[in-house]
Design an enzyme around this catalytic site. Structure first.
Site, mmCIF file in Angstrom:
data_model
loop_
_atom_site.group_PDB
_atom_site.id
_atom_site.type_symbol
_atom_site.label_atom_id
_atom_site.label_comp_id
_atom_site.label_asym_id
_atom_site.label_seq_id
_atom_site.Cartn_x
_atom_site.Cartn_y
_atom_site.Cartn_z
ATOM 1 N N ILE A 1 0.850 -1.193 0.000
ATOM 2 C CA ILE A 1 0.000 0.000 0.000
ATOM 3 C C ILE A 1 0.885 1.241 0.000
ATOM 4 C CG2 ILE A 1 -0.247 -0.231 2.520
ATOM 5 C CD1 ILE A 1 -2.877 1.332 2.286
ATOM 6 N N SER A 2 0.565 2.191 -0.872
ATOM 7 C CA SER A 2 1.255 3.473 -0.964
ATOM 8 C C SER A 2 2.757 3.249 -1.169
ATOM 9 C CB SER A 2 0.965 4.294 0.291
ATOM 10 O OG SER A 2 1.281 5.649 0.100
ATOM 11 N N TRP A 3 3.617 3.718 -0.266
ATOM 12 C CA TRP A 3 5.065 3.503 -0.372
ATOM 13 C C TRP A 3 5.373 2.015 -0.480
ATOM 14 C CZ3 TRP A 3 8.780 0.951 2.480
ATOM 15 C CH2 TRP A 3 10.108 1.342 2.325
ATOM 16 N N THR B 1 -1.326 3.141 -4.729
ATOM 17 C CA THR B 1 0.093 3.332 -5.004
ATOM 18 C C THR B 1 0.298 3.765 -6.447
ATOM 19 O OG1 THR B 1 2.270 2.314 -4.683
ATOM 20 C CG2 THR B 1 0.564 0.930 -5.693
#
Length: 266
Positions: free
Chosen positions: A98-100, A124
């Site tokens: 998730i995301s980073w 992401t």
């Protein structure tokens, strides 16, 4: 039941949580967002089918993992994660980022194509070559203050995370502070540096594993167009857009967990 332990990988002590599933398939490895400890995703893990083994970890300098001795890049971190999974006894696994952590998940899929069976990319994008959120939003995201100051977190939740936080910004305190451990400022900076200049965009056609791209329709940090771009460039991808924001994996866990589990079972 979640088993917590410290595992030494390449000389670093890594905090790991394992929920042993009742089934026999490959485990699901979760890669969290910047500054967030493994505890943040516990509400999501609790919604996943109990047959699935789930592994979470704190990157160096976050949560219960001490600061690394030197800076690292995604490739180095992916190498260490591969060693971690070997120590846990898993030759093959699925990965969710998730995301980073979605950047790390893409790096794992590229770097370990025979070990990563399937990938789930949530909220992401492709790193430095992406369609960014507004500068006003990114300025608030780049600082770890939101993890350290609950009042500040509440004040920026609507603008930063979108989705359900638009009308219930107080919920961010429950999501981000009750289920997370704070890492060091140095750890946060090193996470930022790990992804500086990194981009998966030219390499997306090389990720051959089945990939589920999950994106909220109100994500100020990662605009939805990024998910559509990834879906177009990944050779074997499915796109699922949900009605929430950047933290939808947690705030809409009851809706998204079955979608993810069904994808992993196919």
């Amino acid at each position: 039941m979640h088993q917590l332990r410290q595992i030494t990988v390449l000389g670093h002590s890594i905090r790991v949580a394992v929920r042993q599933g009742t089934g026999g398939g490959p485990p699901l490895l979760l890669c969290n967002g910047i500054g967030a400890s493994l505890d943040l995703l516990e509400p999501f893990v609790d919604q996943l089918d109990p047959e699935l083994t789930v592994i979470r970890f704190d990157v160096p300098g976050v949560g219960g993992s001490p600061d690394p001795r030197m800076p690292y890049r995604f490739a180095m971190l992916a190498h260490g994660v591969g060693k971690l999974m070997t120590q846990l006894g898993h030759d093959q696994y699925d990965v969710l980022g998730i995301s980073w952590g979605g950047g790390l998940a893409q790096q794992l899929a590229l770097q370990h194509p025979r070990r990563v069976r399937r990938a789930v990319l949530v909220s992401t994008a492709t790193g430095s070559l992406m369609v960014p959120g507004s500068p006003k939003v990114l300025r608030k995201m780049i600082t770890p203050q939101r993890y350290r100051d609950p009042h500040y977190m509440r004040s920026v939740a609507s603008e930063l995370y979108g989705g359900v936080m638009r009308h219930s910004p107080h919920e961010v305190l429950h999501v981000m502070h009750e289920h997370s451990r704070i890492g060091s400022k140095r750890g946060y900076l090193l996470q930022l540096l790990a992804g500086a200049g990194w981009s998966s965009l030219p390499a997306l056609p090389l990720i051959r594993q089945p990939t589920l791209v999950l994106a909220g329709n109100d994500d100020p940090i990662i605009p939805l167009v990024n998910a559509r771009l990834m879906h177009r460039l990944l050779p074997n991808a499915h796109l699922h857009v949900f009605d929430d924001g950047h933290l939808g994996l947690v705030t809409s866990a009851e809706e998204l967990a079955p979608v993810i589990h069904e994808f992993l079972r196919d």
